[in-house]
Scaffold this active site. Structure first.
Site, short mmCIF file in Angstrom:
data_model
loop_
_atom_site.label_atom_id
_atom_site.label_comp_id
_atom_site.label_asym_id
_atom_site.label_seq_id
_atom_site.Cartn_x
_atom_site.Cartn_y
_atom_site.Cartn_z
N ASP A 1 0.84 -1.20 0.00
CA ASP A 1 0.00 0.00 0.00
C ASP A 1 0.87 1.25 0.00
OD1 ASP A 1 -2.00 1.87 0.33
OD2 ASP A 1 -2.65 1.14 2.29
N GLY B 1 -2.22 -4.87 -1.80
CA GLY B 1 -2.27 -3.42 -1.71
C GLY B 1 -3.23 -2.89 -0.65
N HIS B 2 -3.78 -1.72 -0.94
CA HIS B 2 -4.58 -0.95 0.02
C HIS B 2 -5.83 -1.70 0.47
CE1 HIS B 2 -5.98 2.72 1.96
NE2 HIS B 2 -7.10 2.67 1.28
N PHE B 3 -6.56 -2.27 -0.47
CA PHE B 3 -7.78 -3.00 -0.15
C PHE B 3 -7.47 -4.49 -0.12
CE2 PHE B 3 -9.80 0.96 -1.78
CZ PHE B 3 -10.55 1.26 -0.65
#
Length: 320
Positions: A269, A295-297
Site C-alpha cells: 500500500d 495493496g490498500h484494499f
C-alpha cells in the site's frame, strides 16, 4: 502428504467457497449466512448498514475506509457470520447513507465518530471487536478511547495510529492542503476523486490485477460522482490533519488497555505503507502480526486468508 487444516480454516473455505467456487451436482456445501441490508435514523440522517449472524454472538464492528463503504466487507461478512454477529455501517457521505451537502452537515472525523457511536447505541451494541481500515482507524480509535470497556479486540488493516509511513509522496499534497486550504492546493487532491484515482487504490500493489473485480471501483466512483460529494471528500481530506495530534492518546489507550490485536496489512500500500504497521508492536503485548503481499484494499485479494486469521484470532481472544 496432506497438510492439516484447522476447523476454522475449513469453515472459512466453506463460506467463501459457497460464494466463489462452483459446486458439482449432488455435492453438499455450507449454507451462506444471510446478510440483511438495513437503515436507521441517526440525528435525522439515514445510516445504512449490513448485518448478519446471531445477535447473541460476539459482535464485530466493521469500519470502512475511503472512498468505499460497507460494500468492501461484502464477502467478509458472510465468512464470519455463522459464528459472529457482524455489523458494517456506511458513514454519512458514503455508500447508501445520507450525504447532506457540506453546508448542512459538518464533515469531520469527530462527527463521523459521533454518528457511529450513536449508531452502535441505537442498534444495541454494548461490546464489539473493531475492524478498522483507512478512515475506519480514526473513527474507530475515537470510539475506543471514549469507551474502552466496549472494545473486546482490534483487527487493523492499513489504518494508522502512528506517523510512520505518512511522509511519502502520497501525503505531500494532503499536507500542503492542511497548511493552506486553497483551491490551488485542492486541485491535486481532486485527482484522488476521479475514476483513475479510485481504480488505482484497488489495483496498485496487488499480485494479480485480474483478480480484482471492476465492480469495486465502478460502484465507489458512481457514489463519488454524486452532486456535492467532491466537496464532502475534500472536507474530510482537510480534517484528516486533526487525527495526527490524537495519535499519542490512541497509543496511550493501546498501552493502558492492551486490546488483543490482529494486524492484517497489505504491505504494498502506498497510502498506508507497512511502516505504519510496525509501531503497533511497541505498545501492544497481545498482537498477531501479518504483512500480506497485496495493496490498500487487502480484502479484495486476500479475503479468504484474512477471514481465516480473524476466526482463529477471535476464537482465542474474544468470548461471548
Amino acid at each position: 502428504m496432506f497438510r492439516r487444516i484447522t476447523l476454522s480454516a475449513l469453515l472459512t473455505l466453506a463460506v467463501f467457497g459457497s460464494t466463489f467456487m462452483p459446486v458439482q451436482a449432488g455435492e453438499a456445501r455450507a449454507e451462506t449466512p444471510k446478510v440483511a441490508h438495513r437503515t436507521v435514523k441517526i440525528d435525522g440522517l439515514d445510516i445504512f448498514y449490513r448485518e448478519a449472524g446471531p445477535k447473541d454472538a460476539p459482535t464485530i464492528l466493521l469500519l470502512h475506509g475511503f472512498p468505499t463503504s460497507s460494500h468492501m466487507f461484502r464477502n467478509l461478512i458472510p465468512a464470519l457470520a455463522d459464528k459472529y454477529h457482524v455489523v458494517a455501517p456506511d458513514y454519512p457521505g458514503f455508500g447508501q447513507s445520507s450525504a447532506p451537502p457540506v453546508d448542512k452537515f459538518t464533515y469531520t472525523f469527530d462527527k463521523l465518530a459521533e454518528v457511529v457511536e450513536k449508531f452502535t447505541e441505537r442498534i444495541g451494541l454494548t461490546k464489539y471487536t473493531l475492524y478498522v481500515q483507512d478512515y475506519g482507524a480514526p473513527v474507530g480509535y475515537r470510539l475506543a478511547v471514549k469507551h474502552p470497556e466496549r472494545v473486546t479486540g482490534l483487527v487493523v488493516q492499513n489504518g494508522n495510529a502512528y506517523e510512520e509511513g505518512l511522509d511519502n509522496d502520497f501525503w505531500k499534497p494532503l499536507k500542503a492542503y492542511w497548511k493552506d486550504r486553497t483551491e490551488e492546493n485542492a486541485k491535486p487532491l481532486r485527482g484522488f476523486l476521479t475514476l483513475a484515482g479510485t481504480k488505482w487504490q484497488y489495483t496498485d500493489g496487488v499480485r494479480n490485477v485480474e483478480a480484482i473485480s471492476p465492480d469495486t471501483w465502478t460502484i465507489d466512483q458512481t457514489l463519488l460522482d454524486r452532486p456535492g460529494n467532491q466537496e464532502i471528500q475534500l472536507a474530510l481530506f482537510y480534517d484528516y490533519r486533526t487525527n495526527l495530534p490524537l495519535y499519542p492518546a490512541w497509543q496511550a489507550y493501546f498501552r493502558k488497555h492492551q486490546p488483543p490485536t490482529l494486524i492484517v496489512w497489505g504491505k504494498n500500500d502506498k497510502i498506508f505503507p507497512a511502516e505504519g504497521a510496525q509501531p503497533y508492536k511497541r505498545d501492544l503485548k497481545n498482537i498477531e502480526f501479518h504483512l500480506l503481499d497485496t495493496g490498500h484494499f487487502a480484502l479484495e485479494e486476500d479475503g479468504q486468508q484474512i477471514a481465516s486469521l480473524m476466526r482463529e484470532f477471535l476464537q482465542k481472544n474474544v468470548k461471548k
